[in-house]
Design a protein around this motif. Structure first.
Motif, PDB file in Angstrom:
ATOM      1  N   THR A   7       7.456 -56.890 -22.096  1.00 21.39           N
ATOM      2  CA  THR A   7       6.733 -56.649 -20.843  1.00 21.39           C
ATOM      3  C   THR A   7       7.560 -57.062 -19.646  1.00 21.39           C
ATOM      4  OG1 THR A   7       5.643 -58.765 -21.034  1.00 21.39           O
ATOM      5  CG2 THR A   7       4.470 -56.848 -21.889  1.00 21.39           C
ATOM      6  N   SER A   8       8.323 -58.133 -19.759  1.00 20.02           N
ATOM      7  CA  SER A   8       9.127 -58.576 -18.629  1.00 20.02           C
ATOM      8  C   SER A   8      10.462 -59.080 -19.133  1.00 20.02           C
ATOM      9  CB  SER A   8       8.409 -59.655 -17.841  1.00 20.02           C
ATOM     10  OG  SER A   8       8.191 -60.754 -18.679  1.00 20.02           O
ATOM     11  N   SER A   9      11.440 -58.843 -18.346  1.00 12.69           N
ATOM     12  CA  SER A   9      12.776 -59.282 -18.704  1.00 12.69           C
ATOM     13  C   SER A   9      13.056 -60.642 -18.083  1.00 12.69           C
ATOM     14  CB  SER A   9      13.798 -58.244 -18.239  1.00 12.69           C
ATOM     15  OG  SER A   9      13.731 -58.140 -16.829  1.00 12.69           O
ATOM     16  N   PRO A  10      14.052 -61.380 -18.538  1.00 10.79           N
ATOM     17  CA  PRO A  10      14.375 -62.690 -17.973  1.00 10.79           C
ATOM     18  C   PRO A  10      14.724 -62.652 -16.495  1.00 10.79           C
ATOM     19  CG  PRO A  10      15.494 -62.388 -20.052  1.00 10.79           C
ATOM     20  CD  PRO A  10      14.794 -61.110 -19.746  1.00 10.79           C
ATOM     21  N   PRO A  11      15.365 -61.648 -15.951  1.00 15.27           N
ATOM     22  CA  PRO A  11      15.620 -61.666 -14.519  1.00 15.27           C
ATOM     23  C   PRO A  11      14.318 -61.550 -13.716  1.00 15.27           C
ATOM     24  CG  PRO A  11      17.073 -60.079 -15.582  1.00 15.27           C
ATOM     25  CD  PRO A  11      16.134 -60.591 -16.613  1.00 15.27           C
ATOM     26  N   THR A  12      13.300 -60.884 -14.219  1.00 14.27           N
ATOM     27  CA  THR A  12      12.028 -60.755 -13.512  1.00 14.27           C
ATOM     28  C   THR A  12      11.292 -62.091 -13.478  1.00 14.27           C
ATOM     29  OG1 THR A  12      11.899 -58.518 -14.421  1.00 14.27           O
ATOM     30  CG2 THR A  12       9.933 -59.375 -13.405  1.00 14.27           C
ATOM     31  N   LEU A  13      11.327 -62.864 -14.547  1.00 13.37           N
ATOM     32  CA  LEU A  13      10.701 -64.201 -14.568  1.00 13.37           C
ATOM     33  C   LEU A  13      11.381 -65.132 -13.589  1.00 13.37           C
ATOM     34  CD1 LEU A  13      10.068 -64.761 -18.374  1.00 13.37           C
ATOM     35  CD2 LEU A  13       8.388 -64.477 -16.589  1.00 13.37           C
ATOM     36  N   LEU A  14      12.700 -65.055 -13.511  1.00 14.34           N
ATOM     37  CA  LEU A  14      13.422 -65.904 -12.566  1.00 14.34           C
ATOM     38  C   LEU A  14      13.063 -65.534 -11.125  1.00 14.34           C
ATOM     39  CD1 LEU A  14      16.941 -66.095 -14.218  1.00 14.34           C
ATOM     40  CD2 LEU A  14      15.292 -67.921 -13.973  1.00 14.34           C
ATOM     41  N   LEU A  15      12.905 -64.257 -10.881  1.00 20.12           N
ATOM     42  CA  LEU A  15      12.550 -63.807  -9.544  1.00 20.12           C
ATOM     43  C   LEU A  15      11.149 -64.294  -9.159  1.00 20.12           C
ATOM     44  CD1 LEU A  15      13.474 -62.110  -7.149  1.00 20.12           C
ATOM     45  CD2 LEU A  15      12.343 -60.165  -8.213  1.00 20.12           C
ATOM     46  N   LEU A  16      10.186 -64.209 -10.073  1.00 14.16           N
ATOM     47  CA  LEU A  16       8.830 -64.712  -9.809  1.00 14.16           C
ATOM     48  C   LEU A  16       8.821 -66.217  -9.596  1.00 14.16           C
ATOM     49  CD1 LEU A  16       6.697 -62.621 -12.325  1.00 14.16           C
ATOM     50  CD2 LEU A  16       6.710 -62.456  -9.856  1.00 14.16           C
ATOM     51  N   LEU A  17       9.594 -66.951 -10.352  1.00 15.66           N
ATOM     52  CA  LEU A  17       9.693 -68.408 -10.207  1.00 15.66           C
ATOM     53  C   LEU A  17      10.295 -68.783  -8.855  1.00 15.66           C
ATOM     54  CD1 LEU A  17       9.258 -71.111 -11.612  1.00 15.66           C
ATOM     55  CD2 LEU A  17      11.566 -70.926 -12.510  1.00 15.66           C
ATOM     56  N   ALA A  18      11.301 -68.038  -8.422  1.00 14.74           N
ATOM     57  CA  ALA A  18      11.933 -68.317  -7.130  1.00 14.74           C
ATOM     58  C   ALA A  18      10.966 -68.047  -5.979  1.00 14.74           C
ATOM     59  CB  ALA A  18      13.195 -67.466  -6.989  1.00 14.74           C
ATOM     60  N   VAL A  19      10.175 -66.985  -6.066  1.00 11.05           N
ATOM     61  CA  VAL A  19       9.200 -66.670  -5.021  1.00 11.05           C
ATOM     62  C   VAL A  19       8.122 -67.755  -4.963  1.00 11.05           C
ATOM     63  CG1 VAL A  19       7.380 -65.024  -4.370  1.00 11.05           C
ATOM     64  CG2 VAL A  19       9.609 -64.192  -5.085  1.00 11.05           C
ATOM     65  N   ALA A  20       7.687 -68.236  -6.120  1.00 10.00           N
ATOM     66  CA  ALA A  20       6.676 -69.301  -6.154  1.00 10.00           C
ATOM     67  C   ALA A  20       7.201 -70.575  -5.522  1.00 10.00           C
ATOM     68  CB  ALA A  20       6.236 -69.538  -7.585  1.00 10.00           C
ATOM     69  N   VAL A  21       8.463 -70.909  -5.761  1.00 16.42           N
ATOM     70  CA  VAL A  21       9.059 -72.111  -5.174  1.00 16.42           C
ATOM     71  C   VAL A  21       9.172 -71.958  -3.669  1.00 16.42           C
ATOM     72  CG1 VAL A  21      11.194 -73.449  -5.058  1.00 16.42           C
ATOM     73  CG2 VAL A  21      10.258 -72.815  -7.263  1.00 16.42           C
ATOM     74  N   LEU A  22       9.561 -70.773  -3.181  1.00 15.38           N
ATOM     75  CA  LEU A  22       9.668 -70.548  -1.742  1.00 15.38           C
ATOM     76  C   LEU A  22       8.310 -70.631  -1.053  1.00 15.38           C
ATOM     77  CD1 LEU A  22      12.276 -67.660  -1.563  1.00 15.38           C
ATOM     78  CD2 LEU A  22      12.550 -69.988  -0.752  1.00 15.38           C
ATOM     79  N   VAL A  23       7.294 -70.097  -1.667  1.00 18.11           N
ATOM     80  CA  VAL A  23       5.941 -70.168  -1.091  1.00 18.11           C
ATOM     81  C   VAL A  23       5.458 -71.613  -1.046  1.00 18.11           C
ATOM     82  CG1 VAL A  23       3.535 -69.515  -1.470  1.00 18.11           C
ATOM     83  CG2 VAL A  23       5.336 -67.813  -1.712  1.00 18.11           C
ATOM     84  N   ALA A  24       5.686 -72.384  -2.098  1.00 21.52           N
ATOM     85  CA  ALA A  24       5.311 -73.788  -2.131  1.00 21.52           C
ATOM     86  C   ALA A  24       6.057 -74.575  -1.069  1.00 21.52           C
ATOM     87  CB  ALA A  24       5.548 -74.370  -3.511  1.00 21.52           C
ATOM     88  N   PHE A  25       7.340 -74.274  -0.876  1.00 15.75           N
ATOM     89  CA  PHE A  25       8.152 -74.944   0.139  1.00 15.75           C
ATOM     90  C   PHE A  25       7.614 -74.617   1.531  1.00 15.75           C
ATOM     91  CE2 PHE A  25      11.699 -74.874   3.132  1.00 15.75           C
ATOM     92  CZ  PHE A  25      12.133 -76.183   3.030  1.00 15.75           C
ATOM     93  N   ALA A  26       7.243 -73.375   1.777  1.00 17.76           N
ATOM     94  CA  ALA A  26       6.727 -72.963   3.077  1.00 17.76           C
ATOM     95  C   ALA A  26       5.399 -73.646   3.375  1.00 17.76           C
ATOM     96  CB  ALA A  26       6.579 -71.445   3.123  1.00 17.76           C
ATOM     97  N   ILE A  27       4.558 -73.777   2.386  1.00 19.45           N
ATOM     98  CA  ILE A  27       3.258 -74.424   2.584  1.00 19.45           C
ATOM     99  C   ILE A  27       3.433 -75.918   2.836  1.00 19.45           C
ATOM    100  CG2 ILE A  27       1.100 -75.066   1.436  1.00 19.45           C
ATOM    101  CD1 ILE A  27       1.157 -72.312   0.102  1.00 19.45           C
TER     102      ILE A  27
END
Length: 166
Positions: A7-27
């Motif tokens: 369903t998802s490749s390893p580069p897609t999981l890394l991309l989702l993890l990076a977006v979550a970290v950026l959103v948490a940092f912004a908040i």
């Protein structure tokens, strides 16, 4: 075929993890939320002050008035003074009918040649010298208290001698 079932490749999981970290940092760091009581004294957070939408509240006490402040309708009236008390001092000569003492109740009792008005005013019944004394008013056993008494000592008329002036 094996790749098609993933369903998802390893580069897609890394991309989702990076977006979550950026959103948490912004908040967390870019737009911090104000805490309860923040801004009361700079960055100091007070535990005694609770911020509400209405007036400021400190330890559960409100600062709003519950009565009208000016008092324009409640105040503004006073009774006239009654000018009670001693009118003539001890040893003065007074004519008949003059007021000696104005009072409410009998704080000073009438003595010889002193009358009492309907408002307990003491007045002289004869011309004479005012004298105040302490003594018992009634002779009864229950009334042995010492009270203040006002007397009028009548003046003896002085015989005039006609002496010719030179």
């Amino acid at each position: 075929l094996a790749m098609a079932h993933r369903t998802s490749s390893p580069p897609t999981l890394l991309l989702l993890l990076a977006v979550a970290v950026l959103v948490a940092f912004a908040i967390a760091f870019v737009a911090p939320q104000k805490e309860i009581g923040a801004g009361v004294r700079g960055n100091f957070v007070s535990t005694n002050v609770i911020r509400t939408c209405g007036p400021s509240v400190s330890r559960g006490l409100s600062t709003m008035a519950h009565k009208k402040g000016s008092g324009s309708t409640e105040n503004g009236r006073d009774s006239q003074s009654k000018r009670l008390g001693l009118k003539v001092t001890h040893g003065k000569v007074v004519p008949a009918g003059s007021i000696i003492f104005r009072q409410r109740g009998l704080t000073v009792h009438p003595g010889k040649n002193v009358g009492v008005g309907k408002d307990n005013t003491l007045f002289a019944t004869k011309t004479g010298v005012v004298q105040f004394s302490n003594g018992s008013v009634n002779r009864a056993k229950k009334s042995k208290r010492i009270r203040k008494i006002a007397h009028i000592i009548p003046e003896e008329p002085v015989a005039e001698t006609h002496v010719e002036q030179l």
